[in-house]
Motif scaffolding. Structure first.
Motif, PDB file in Angstrom:
ATOM      1  N   SER A  70      42.391  23.528  33.176  1.00  0.00           N
ATOM      2  CA  SER A  70      43.300  24.674  33.127  1.00  0.00           C
ATOM      3  C   SER A  70      42.559  25.923  33.585  1.00  0.00           C
ATOM      4  O   SER A  70      41.328  25.983  33.528  1.00  0.00           O
ATOM      5  N   ALA A  71      43.334  26.880  34.034  1.00  0.00           N
ATOM      6  CA  ALA A  71      42.781  28.175  34.445  1.00  0.00           C
ATOM      7  C   ALA A  71      43.927  29.163  34.575  1.00  0.00           C
ATOM      8  O   ALA A  71      45.088  28.771  34.751  1.00  0.00           O
ATOM      9  N   THR A  72      43.591  30.424  34.483  1.00  0.00           N
ATOM     10  CA  THR A  72      44.550  31.482  34.790  1.00  0.00           C
ATOM     11  C   THR A  72      44.156  32.032  36.148  1.00  0.00           C
ATOM     12  O   THR A  72      42.992  32.388  36.367  1.00  0.00           O
ATOM     13  N   VAL A  73      45.112  32.060  37.072  1.00  0.00           N
ATOM     14  CA  VAL A  73      44.827  32.519  38.430  1.00  0.00           C
ATOM     15  C   VAL A  73      45.636  33.771  38.734  1.00  0.00           C
ATOM     16  O   VAL A  73      46.744  33.953  38.235  1.00  0.00           O
ATOM     17  N   ARG A  74      45.029  34.632  39.531  1.00  0.00           N
ATOM     18  CA  ARG A  74      45.688  35.876  39.940  1.00  0.00           C
ATOM     19  C   ARG A  74      46.376  35.644  41.277  1.00  0.00           C
ATOM     20  O   ARG A  74      45.761  35.133  42.207  1.00  0.00           O
ATOM     21  N   LEU A  75      47.638  36.029  41.345  1.00  0.00           N
ATOM     22  CA  LEU A  75      48.402  35.885  42.585  1.00  0.00           C
ATOM     23  C   LEU A  75      48.258  37.144  43.428  1.00  0.00           C
ATOM     24  O   LEU A  75      47.859  38.201  42.931  1.00  0.00           O
ATOM     25  N   ASP A  76      48.589  37.037  44.707  1.00  0.00           N
ATOM     26  CA  ASP A  76      48.576  38.214  45.568  1.00  0.00           C
ATOM     27  C   ASP A  76      49.557  39.235  45.028  1.00  0.00           C
ATOM     28  O   ASP A  76      50.662  38.895  44.591  1.00  0.00           O
ATOM     29  N   THR A  77      49.166  40.507  45.060  1.00  0.00           N
ATOM     30  CA  THR A  77      50.048  41.585  44.618  1.00  0.00           C
ATOM     31  C   THR A  77      51.128  41.804  45.659  1.00  0.00           C
ATOM     32  O   THR A  77      50.847  41.860  46.859  1.00  0.00           O
ATOM     33  N   ILE A  78      52.356  41.907  45.193  1.00  0.00           N
ATOM     34  CA  ILE A  78      53.482  42.209  46.084  1.00  0.00           C
ATOM     35  C   ILE A  78      53.656  43.723  46.083  1.00  0.00           C
ATOM     36  O   ILE A  78      53.849  44.333  45.028  1.00  0.00           O
TER      37      ILE A  78
END
Length: 170
Positions: free
Chosen positions: A116-124
């Protein structure tokens, strides 16, 4: 489009469990579509024939599928939508697990694995800015240029200009 790989762990260290994920942003909806694919890599080892199951973020995506695990094997895929914050940022937790019911046990087997991991998505990009070429003008004599800086080419704007009793839609 953001992407990455999350490494998990297996009960047998000869195997590598990974999750490859991608996100595709939807600017107008302020969301992203996430696709996660879970793989088991045998690193040259093969398990006995087994029935395996794969769970991604709490949803069983593959159940009791029969396969010989060797090389890099796709265990399961899931796609879902994530809402972004008002400022366009978003993070998402991705969890995955694998289990198999071996019909025979061998020296080189893996029965479970997870990660498991928490991932950061591209900022819109959100919002736009507007500026005028001048702060005051004489009607009929001076021109005013309205400049709009869009944070996304997907944005469309309507400008309403009121001069005295007259309204203009630009």
């Amino acid at each position: 489009m953001a992407s990455g790989t999350i490494n998990g762990s297996c009960d047998n260290r000869r195997y590598i469990l990974t999750c490859e994920w991608t996100s595709t942003p939807n600017t107008s909806a302020n969301t992203s579509s996430i696709t996660a694919k879970v793989y088991l890599n045998g690193n040259g080892y093969t398990t006995s024939s087994s029935y395996w199951s794969c769970i991604i973020n709490g949803t069983t995506v593959t159940s009791n599928k029969r396969a010989d695990i060797g090389g890099k094997t796709l265990l399961g895929t899931r796609t879902w939508t994530v809402n972004h914050n008002d400022d366009g940022t978003a993070s998402v937790g991705i969890s995955f697990s694998y289990s198999n019911g071996l019909n025979s046990s061998g020296t080189y087997t893996t029965k479970t694995g997870s990660g498991s991991a928490t991932v950061r998505l591209d900022t819109i990009a959100r919002g736009s800015s507007i500026s005028l070429s001048r702060s005051s003008a004489t009607i009929g004599s001076d021109s005013i240029t309205v400049n709009i800086t869009r944070n996304s080419s997907a944005y469309k704007h309507k400008v309403k200009l009121i001069l005295g009793d007259t309204t203009y839609l630009l």
